[in-house]
Design a protein around this motif. Structure first.
Motif, short mmCIF file in Angstrom:
data_model
loop_
_atom_site.label_atom_id
_atom_site.label_comp_id
_atom_site.label_asym_id
_atom_site.label_seq_id
_atom_site.Cartn_x
_atom_site.Cartn_y
_atom_site.Cartn_z
N ILE A 183 41.55 41.39 43.32
CA ILE A 183 40.98 40.41 42.41
C ILE A 183 40.66 39.11 43.13
O ILE A 183 40.06 38.22 42.57
CB ILE A 183 41.94 40.19 41.24
N ARG A 184 41.05 38.98 44.37
CA ARG A 184 40.79 37.73 45.10
C ARG A 184 39.30 37.57 45.36
O ARG A 184 38.62 38.52 45.74
CB ARG A 184 41.52 37.74 46.45
N PRO A 185 38.78 36.36 45.14
CA PRO A 185 37.35 36.17 45.40
C PRO A 185 37.07 36.17 46.90
O PRO A 185 37.88 35.72 47.70
CB PRO A 185 37.06 34.79 44.80
N LYS A 186 35.93 36.68 47.25
CA LYS A 186 35.53 36.71 48.65
C LYS A 186 34.51 35.62 48.88
O LYS A 186 33.47 35.58 48.22
CB LYS A 186 34.95 38.08 49.01
#
Length: 104
Positions: free
Chosen positions: A2-5
């Motif tokens: 779920i971490r934004p890139k």
């Protein structure tokens, strides 16, 4: 998962031109020109001249439109009021029938 890139911008490749050097320029004062005189706008349409008969006809047509629209709106309001009253009477009759069945 779920971490934004965060996108990484690649460094530019190829030849880059250096920024242009701006040379200062001298300002020479000029004589101010007077603003042009305002001109009346020229209309390409002919002016409308109403005769007294045409004024009476326009006023009569406007009055007729207002009366017709008013009659339509009043009739719609009356239709809604009659429908609401009939639904209320039907509800009272159904309630009375259901109440009389429970007393027996």
């Amino acid at each position: 998962m779920i971490r934004p890139k965060i996108p990484v911008n690649p460094t530019p490749t190829g030849l880059t031109t250096p920024p242009a050097v701006i040379q200062p320029t001298s300002i020479t004062p000029g004589t101010p020109t007077p603003p042009p005189a305002p001109m009346a706008p020229v209309s390409s349409r002919p002016t409308v001249q109403l005769t007294p008969g045409a004024v009476v006809a326009v006023a009569g047509a406007g009055t007729a439109v207002v009366l017709v629209v008013g009659a339509v709106l009043v009739s719609m309001l009356l239709a809604v009021a009659i429908t609401g009253a009939s639904v209320a009477v039907c509800a009272l009759v159904v309630r009375s029938i259901l109440a009389s069945d429970t007393r027996r």
